[in-house]
Scaffold this active site. Structure first.
Site, PDB file in Angstrom:
ATOM      1  N   ASP A  75      49.520  39.392  74.880  1.00  8.98           N
ATOM      2  CA  ASP A  75      49.260  40.736  75.394  1.00  8.98           C
ATOM      3  C   ASP A  75      49.382  40.669  76.896  1.00  8.98           C
ATOM      4  O   ASP A  75      48.840  39.757  77.536  1.00  8.98           O
ATOM      5  CB  ASP A  75      47.882  41.262  74.999  1.00  8.98           C
ATOM      6  N   PHE A 158      62.914  43.755  81.296  1.00  8.29           N
ATOM      7  CA  PHE A 158      62.484  44.892  80.484  1.00  8.29           C
ATOM      8  C   PHE A 158      61.128  45.342  81.006  1.00  8.29           C
ATOM      9  O   PHE A 158      60.554  44.742  81.910  1.00  8.29           O
ATOM     10  CB  PHE A 158      62.412  44.515  78.999  1.00  8.29           C
TER      11      PHE A 158
END
Length: 202
Positions: A75, A158
């Site tokens: 995460d 990204f």
């Protein structure tokens, strides 16, 4: 052969992880490649909490499917000082829809409109949670400091990579303007992966 299921279907993350954790005898699979479905609600208030939720859900899904494997969850997100740490754990859904990079970047630029360079500081944060075949947990963290640019630059990355100018590049290049190998040398995920690898090697 140890199979490690990555608790993601994000091909970019999967490539970064597999390239960094190049242990002999390890094979990496995304959830889709492993034939698993896992999409838990990430409702923890920290990166570590959300990574643990994803790891446990994927581990449980693997056991339910009769697979004995390790699971690795990531995460990560962007913390901007001028925005009191936002978008933080909501980084991937900052603009609403999960994973809409264009909308997230546009919202970030709008939120920082008029903020001078000296106050556009922030960091990428990554937490990894690995559950081995028996369910034992290993946690690793990584960060990279930098600032937020005024325009999107580069096509290699990204997420917020085209806006993030790491201090390690002297604020001249975004994470999206360098090849993946160079990005991994300084990135939050690269740092977390190296920390994880060091722990696993003892």
């Amino acid at each position: 052969m140890t199979t490690v299921v990555l608790a993601t279907n994000n091909a970019h993350k999967a490539d970064e992880i597999a390239n960094a954790l190049d242990f002999e005898g390890w094979r990496f699979e995304t959830l889709a490649q492993a034939g698993l479905a896992s999409d838990p609600e990430e409702d923890a208030g920290t990166f570590e909490g959300n990574a643990r939720i994803k790891a446990q859900a994927a581990w449980d899904a693997a056991r339910a499917a009769g697979k004995r494997c390790a699971v690795l969850a990531d995460d990560s997100g962007l913390e901007v000082d001028a925005l009191d740490g936002a978008p933080g754990v909501y980084s991937s859904r900052y603009a609403g829809a999960d994973g809409d990079d264009d909308a997230n970047n546009a919202k970030l630029l709008a939120a920082l409109e008029g903020v001078p360079d000296a106050q556009r500081t922030g960091r990428f944060v990554c937490t990894l949670v690995l559950l081995d075949e028996g369910g034992a947990e290993t946690v690793a963290h990584g960060t990279v400091e930098g600032r937020i640019g005024h325009e999107l630059r580069g096509s290699e990355g990204f997420g917020y990579d085209p806006l993030f100018l790491p201090n390690a590049f002297d604020g001249e290049l975004t994470l999206a303007e360098v090849p993946q190998a160079r990005k991994a040398e300084v990135s939050h995920r690269g740092n977390a992966l190296r920390a994880l690898k060091a722990q696993l090697r003892g």
